[in-house]
Write a protein that holds these residues in place. Structure first.
Motif, short mmCIF file in Angstrom:
data_model
loop_
_atom_site.label_atom_id
_atom_site.label_comp_id
_atom_site.label_asym_id
_atom_site.label_seq_id
_atom_site.Cartn_x
_atom_site.Cartn_y
_atom_site.Cartn_z
N THR A 115 0.99 -1.09 0.02
CA THR A 115 0.00 -0.01 0.03
C THR A 115 0.87 1.28 0.09
O THR A 115 1.83 1.47 0.60
N VAL A 116 0.63 2.08 -0.89
CA VAL A 116 1.41 3.36 -0.89
C VAL A 116 0.73 4.36 -0.44
O VAL A 116 -0.58 4.74 -0.73
N VAL A 117 1.21 5.26 0.48
CA VAL A 117 0.77 6.19 1.04
C VAL A 117 1.53 7.60 0.88
O VAL A 117 2.53 7.77 0.88
N LEU A 118 0.70 8.58 0.68
CA LEU A 118 1.18 9.80 0.15
C LEU A 118 0.66 10.70 1.20
O LEU A 118 -0.59 10.95 1.24
N ASP A 119 1.41 11.70 2.17
CA ASP A 119 1.20 12.55 2.80
C ASP A 119 -0.01 13.48 2.32
O ASP A 119 0.35 13.97 0.91
N ALA A 120 -1.06 13.94 2.87
CA ALA A 120 -2.12 14.66 2.17
C ALA A 120 -1.45 16.00 1.60
O ALA A 120 -1.80 16.36 0.47
N ARG A 151 -2.11 4.94 -9.69
CA ARG A 151 -3.57 3.99 -10.10
C ARG A 151 -3.45 3.43 -11.30
O ARG A 151 -4.05 2.21 -11.49
N HIS A 152 -2.59 4.08 -12.26
CA HIS A 152 -2.29 3.19 -13.72
C HIS A 152 -1.51 2.21 -13.29
O HIS A 152 -1.97 1.07 -14.26
N TRP A 153 -0.84 1.95 -12.39
CA TRP A 153 -0.33 0.60 -12.19
C TRP A 153 -0.83 -0.41 -11.28
O TRP A 153 -0.47 -1.38 -11.03
N GLY A 154 -2.09 -0.01 -11.20
CA GLY A 154 -3.16 -0.90 -10.33
C GLY A 154 -2.90 -0.94 -8.84
O GLY A 154 -3.47 -1.76 -8.11
N HIS A 155 -2.40 0.29 -8.22
CA HIS A 155 -2.30 0.52 -6.86
C HIS A 155 -3.30 1.50 -6.67
O HIS A 155 -3.51 2.78 -7.25
N ASP A 156 -4.13 1.45 -5.38
CA ASP A 156 -5.04 2.36 -5.09
C ASP A 156 -4.17 3.21 -3.73
O ASP A 156 -4.30 2.65 -2.81
N PRO A 157 -3.84 4.35 -4.17
CA PRO A 157 -3.21 5.15 -3.25
C PRO A 157 -3.66 5.52 -1.98
O PRO A 157 -4.98 5.91 -2.32
N LEU A 158 -3.44 5.59 -0.85
CA LEU A 158 -3.99 6.09 0.37
C LEU A 158 -3.28 7.62 0.37
O LEU A 158 -2.12 7.68 0.51
N VAL A 159 -4.31 8.45 0.43
CA VAL A 159 -3.82 9.91 0.94
C VAL A 159 -4.12 10.25 2.40
O VAL A 159 -5.48 9.76 2.55
N ALA A 160 -3.39 10.43 3.26
CA ALA A 160 -3.76 10.75 4.58
C ALA A 160 -2.94 11.67 5.35
O ALA A 160 -1.59 11.94 4.91
#
Length: 168
Positions: A115-120, A151-160
């Protein structure tokens, strides 16, 4: 889908994502990368490769000066207790070595494996600086474009909003 840096560059082009690039000496730590701050505009980052107590892997990207509260992080991202992942797992899942950690490495990871998480705050930034799977270059691209690539690579990133340690 093509993987690795060649795949990343192909996807940047096919998705018409604007970016800037800077080649430089190898950078292994945030302290090493501080010399880029005056040369390359935008939000500079650090990345945490983590494994939770349930065995799930996480890649968390925050601002370079962030001091992440690892005890509070699980509640913010919906994980179990986290610790730093092993280099062998990073190489197996992301195809990169320590010192080159980047959300762009998700191109090498099978969907659902991390799971890839990007700080908001980074998700909203006009330019976020990350490695292109190697620590001898930095790409600057919009935070929204990072999410599009994931998303293009099939990962649903989490922004938090990532919890930070209190500075004494």
């Amino acid at each position: 889908m093509m993987r690795g840096e060649a795949g990343l560059r192909s996807d940047l082009q096919s998705l018409a994502i604007p970016f800037v690039e800077l080649e430089h000496k190898p950078l292994f730590t945030v302290a090493d990368s501080e010399e880029l701050y005056g040369v390359m505009a935008g939000a500079h980052t650090k990345n945490l490769f983590l494994k939770d107590a349930g065995g799930a892997f996480w890649l968390v990207t925050v601002a370079s000066d962030a001091r992440v509260d690892l005890k509070a992080l699980p509640a913010a991202i919906g994980s179990k207790r986290v610790s730093f992942g092993k280099a062998e797992d990073m190489e197996r899942l992301l195809g990169i070595a320590p010192g080159s950690v980047t959300p762009m490495a998700a191109i090498n990871a099978p969907p659902g494996s991390i799971t890839v998480v990007l700080d908001a705050t980074l998700a909203l930034a006009g330019q976020v600086n990350v490695h292109p799977l190697r620590n001898t270059a930095t790409l600057g691209l919009p935070g929204a474009a990072i999410l599009d690539l994931l998303r293009h690579w099939g990962h649903d990133p989490l922004v938090a909003p990532i919890p930070m340690q209190e500075v004494p």
